[in-house]
Design an enzyme around this catalytic site. Structure first.
Site, PDB file in Angstrom:
ATOM      1  CE  LYS A  23      -1.870   1.671   4.101  1.00 18.18           C
ATOM      2  NZ  LYS A  23      -1.105   2.983   4.257  1.00 18.18           N
ATOM      3  CG  ASN A  24       2.396   2.487   3.588  1.00 18.37           C
ATOM      4  OD1 ASN A  24       1.346   2.859   3.473  1.00 18.37           O
ATOM      5  ND2 ASN A  24       3.139   2.497   4.912  1.00 18.37           N
ATOM      6  CB  CYS A 117      -5.140  10.071  11.291  1.00 15.91           C
ATOM      7  SG  CYS A 117      -3.460   9.615  11.570  1.00 15.91           S
ATOM      8  NE  ARG A 122       0.153  10.137  10.090  1.00 16.95           N
ATOM      9  CZ  ARG A 122       0.025   9.101   9.399  1.00 16.95           C
ATOM     10  NH1 ARG A 122      -0.970   8.453   9.762  1.00 16.95           N
ATOM     11  NH2 ARG A 122       0.967   8.352   8.437  1.00 16.95           N
ATOM     12  CG  ASP A 307       3.249   1.368   9.446  1.00 19.86           C
ATOM     13  OD1 ASP A 307       2.795   2.257  10.235  1.00 19.86           O
ATOM     14  OD2 ASP A 307       3.342   1.440   8.415  1.00 19.86           O
ATOM     15  NE  ARG A 399      -6.582   3.982   5.913  1.00 18.99           N
ATOM     16  CZ  ARG A 399      -5.576   4.101   6.764  1.00 18.99           C
ATOM     17  NH1 ARG A 399      -5.844   4.098   8.180  1.00 18.99           N
ATOM     18  NH2 ARG A 399      -4.471   4.661   6.246  1.00 18.99           N
TER      19      ARG A 399
HETATM   20  C1  UD1 Z   1       4.350   6.835   6.413  1.00 20.75           C
HETATM   21  C2  UD1 Z   1       3.468   5.470   6.189  1.00 20.75           C
HETATM   22  C3  UD1 Z   1       3.149   5.100   7.490  1.00 20.75           C
HETATM   23  C4  UD1 Z   1       4.365   4.888   8.419  1.00 20.75           C
HETATM   24  C5  UD1 Z   1       5.133   6.132   8.552  1.00 20.75           C
HETATM   25  C6  UD1 Z   1       6.301   5.974   9.318  1.00 20.75           C
HETATM   26  C7  UD1 Z   1       2.548   5.810   3.981  1.00 20.75           C
HETATM   27  C8  UD1 Z   1       1.389   6.111   3.329  1.00 20.75           C
HETATM   28  N1  UD1 Z   1       2.459   5.833   5.266  1.00 20.75           N
HETATM   29  O1  UD1 Z   1       3.566   7.824   7.008  1.00 20.75           O
HETATM   30  O2  UD1 Z   1       2.337   3.746   7.356  1.00 20.75           O
HETATM   31  O3  UD1 Z   1       3.933   4.409   9.932  1.00 20.75           O
HETATM   32  O4  UD1 Z   1       5.612   6.469   7.133  1.00 20.75           O
HETATM   33  O5  UD1 Z   1       7.143   4.893   8.911  1.00 20.75           O
HETATM   34  O6  UD1 Z   1       3.426   5.714   3.395  1.00 20.75           O
HETATM   35  N2  UD1 Z   1       6.364  14.591  10.815  1.00 20.75           N
HETATM   36  C9  UD1 Z   1       6.163  15.960  11.137  1.00 20.75           C
HETATM   37  N3  UD1 Z   1       6.171  16.858  10.065  1.00 20.75           N
HETATM   38  C10 UD1 Z   1       6.058  16.544   9.134  1.00 20.75           C
HETATM   39  C11 UD1 Z   1       5.997  15.177   8.637  1.00 20.75           C
HETATM   40  C12 UD1 Z   1       6.093  13.990   9.640  1.00 20.75           C
HETATM   41  O7  UD1 Z   1       6.588  16.210  12.082  1.00 20.75           O
HETATM   42  O8  UD1 Z   1       6.022  17.439   8.007  1.00 20.75           O
HETATM   43  C13 UD1 Z   1       6.477  13.545  11.814  1.00 20.75           C
HETATM   44  C14 UD1 Z   1       5.092  12.906  12.198  1.00 20.75           C
HETATM   45  O9  UD1 Z   1       4.184  13.506  12.905  1.00 20.75           O
HETATM   46  C15 UD1 Z   1       5.541  11.600  12.785  1.00 20.75           C
HETATM   47  C16 UD1 Z   1       6.865  11.159  12.132  1.00 20.75           C
HETATM   48  O10 UD1 Z   1       7.347  12.540  11.653  1.00 20.75           O
HETATM   49  O11 UD1 Z   1       5.687  11.632  14.253  1.00 20.75           O
HETATM   50  C17 UD1 Z   1       6.907  10.469  10.827  1.00 20.75           C
HETATM   51  O12 UD1 Z   1       5.992  10.443   9.793  1.00 20.75           O
HETATM   52  P1  UD1 Z   1       6.509  10.046   8.337  1.00 20.75           P
HETATM   53  O13 UD1 Z   1       7.456   9.384   8.172  1.00 20.75           O
HETATM   54  O14 UD1 Z   1       6.255  11.405   7.717  1.00 20.75           O
HETATM   55  O15 UD1 Z   1       5.193   9.397   8.229  1.00 20.75           O
HETATM   56  P2  UD1 Z   1       4.107   9.353   6.783  1.00 20.75           P
HETATM   57  O16 UD1 Z   1       4.620   9.414   5.792  1.00 20.75           O
HETATM   58  O17 UD1 Z   1       2.936  10.071   7.342  1.00 20.75           O
END
Ligand code: UD1
Length: 428
Positions: A23-24, A117, A122, A307, A399
């Site tokens: 999915k990711n 979420c 996030r 995850d 999902r």
């Molecule tokens: C992706 C994955 C999700 C997985 C996560 C971490 C997808 C669709 N989802 O989510 O399944 O759990 O990686 O491996 O690929 N953060 C900030 N600011 C930002 C962006 C992120 O503070 O602008 C923080 C987030 O709140 C979180 C951490 O960074 O605490 C990790 O987030 P991130 O790696 O961005 O996860 P996703 O891309 O949302």
């Protein structure tokens, strides 16, 4: 009508199953087709509600999308950069991944902020700061984000303060069509990043170093159609191995890249499972009783994936001994703990630390899936528990996990998907 899973536990799981596409990977790759002036054929797209939500956005943007089985064909030739409405953005939080693609192609992107979420706040500050670095003006008001760069994006140097997966993906997408070279430091190294880069390179992008902390992207004027196959889902794979581990079973997974579950294998082995890796298959044989594994800390790849935290916690609830889990990535990712407790698990949470004291047996109960991975943890607990477990809010699992009932039934589990008020509807 809301549906639930009904599981009669304690069947040992045996057999072989192939692993679905990731999915990711599929989500950012589908979003990336917006950048492409031509037809992309994406194979192994899993059949999930998040994939459908992504397809809905692509269609809204004017892409022509055809889904046949696991193949998704996207023609982005006539795409336009129309604003993405709130309803479509809220169907799926990771729709923020469209930002880099739309901005890269049209020089303007308008969408609603995805918001927090179930697993945490996030924020998207890293995504927006990166777009500013490319020269875009970013406006955030009334829950909307407008990014504008009328003279085109300019290649730049970006250092992420945290290796965010989504921000790394958005940067790759924007950089592909930026003028000049972009260097990204402290990039996320997850396999899904390499998969996205492989897709973009097949479409004519020039990306080097994906999968490492430093990625160099040379902007190109145009991306053209290509054929790509999504990598197998490492999180789903590890989840089904945990199912075998918790039921004293023996399961063989095919269509898997064993290196991608590298961070989980030592934990499965330390818990007493025999794990055999051969080519693109992994076979797990469970012991009579699992052992606790002392400590697990979630980390960016190649560390232990956040995850997998909930599913492995479910496993540890029935292991002999105490396991300490520290969740370092998301702040609210323990919502499954209370539900596991209803099934007899003994877990104490303090801040980001969970202490799991294994119990000899879980018992079936009525529980509710709090989120995607937490929901799957409850499925695992239900498979191992004595008696019947009913899990509501299964939309969360749909999902990310394709055909859960069919897959687990093929391995010998007694699991059905029933609509409320209809206990007899068998999963087709
Ligand atoms: C992706 C994955 C999700 C997985 C996560 C971490 C997808 C669709 N989802 O989510 O399944 O759990 O990686 O491996 O690929 N953060 C900030 N600011 C930002 C962006 C992120 O503070 O602008 C923080 C987030 O709140 C979180 C951490 O960074 O605490 C990790 O987030 P991130 O790696 O961005 O996860 P996703 O891309 O949302």
């Amino acid at each position: 009508m809301s549906a639930k899973f009904v599981i009669n536990g304690q069947n040992k799981l045996f057999g072989e199953i192939p692993v679905q596409g990731a999915k990711n990977s599929a989500l950012p790759i589908l979003a990336a087709t917006v950048l492409v002036d031509g037809v992309c054929e994406i194979h192994d797209c899993p059949d999930l509600t998040d994939v459908q939500a992504t397809v809905n956005i692509l269609r809204h943007l004017g892409c022509r999308v055809k889904r046949e089985g696991h193949c998704c064909t996207v023609d982005g030739t006539s795409a336009a950069g129309s604003p993405i409405p709130e309803k479509l953005m809220h169907e799926m939080r990771s729709s923020i991944i469209f930002l880099g693609a739309i901005l890269g192609r049209f020089g303007r992107a308008e969408m609603f902020a995805p918001g927090g979420c179930e697993i945490g706040l996030r924020p998207i500050d890293l995504h927006l700061d990166a777009m500013r670095k490319f020269g875009a003006e970013v406006l955030e008001e009334h829950g909307k984000i407008v990014c504008e760069c009328p003279n085109g994006l300019k290649g730049t140097q970006i250092t992420l303060s945290f290796p965010s997966v989504g921000a790394t993906e958005n940067i790759l997408l924007a950089a592909c069509r930026a003028e000049g070279t972009t260097t990204l430091f402290n990039a996320a190294r997850e396999p899904e990043i390499s998969d996205l880069a492989d897709f973009l390179n097949a479409a004519g992008a020039r990306i080097q170093g994906a999968g490492s902390g430093e990625i160099i992207i040379e902007g190109v004027k145009r991306l053209t159609g290509c054929v790509h196959t999504v990598i197998p889902d490492r999180i789903v794979a590890a989840g089904y191995l945990a199912a075998a581990a918790m039921t004293e079973g023996k399961v063989r997974l095919s269509h898997i890249i064993p290196a991608h579950i590298g961070p989980v294998l030592p934990i499965l082995r330390d818990s007493g499972c025999e794990v055999e890796v051969r080519g693109h298959t992994v076979t797990l044989r469970a012991p009579n009783r699992l052992k606790a594994v002392k400590s697990i800390r979630t980390m960016p790849y190649p560390g232990f994936p956040t995850d997998m935290q909930a599913p492995i916690m479910a496993m540890m609830t029935v292991a002999e001994g105490t396991t300490v889990i520290v969740e370092t990535i998301f702040e609210s990712r323990y919502k499954h703990v209370g539900e596991l407790g209803r099934m007899g698990a003994n877990i104490r949470v303090e801040g980001r630390t969970a202490v799991v004291q294994g119990v000899p047996m879980l018992t079936g109960a009525r529980v509710s899936a709090p989120d995607l991975r937490g929901g799957f943890a409850l499925v695992l607990a239900g498979l191992a528990a004595k008696g019947t477990t009913e899990i509501s809010e299964i939309r969360h699992m749909e999902r990310g996990y394709e055909d859960i009932c069919k897959t687990l039934s093929a391995l010998g589990a007694d699991i059905q998907r029933v609509n409320d008020g209809d206990r007899n509807e068998k999963e087709q």
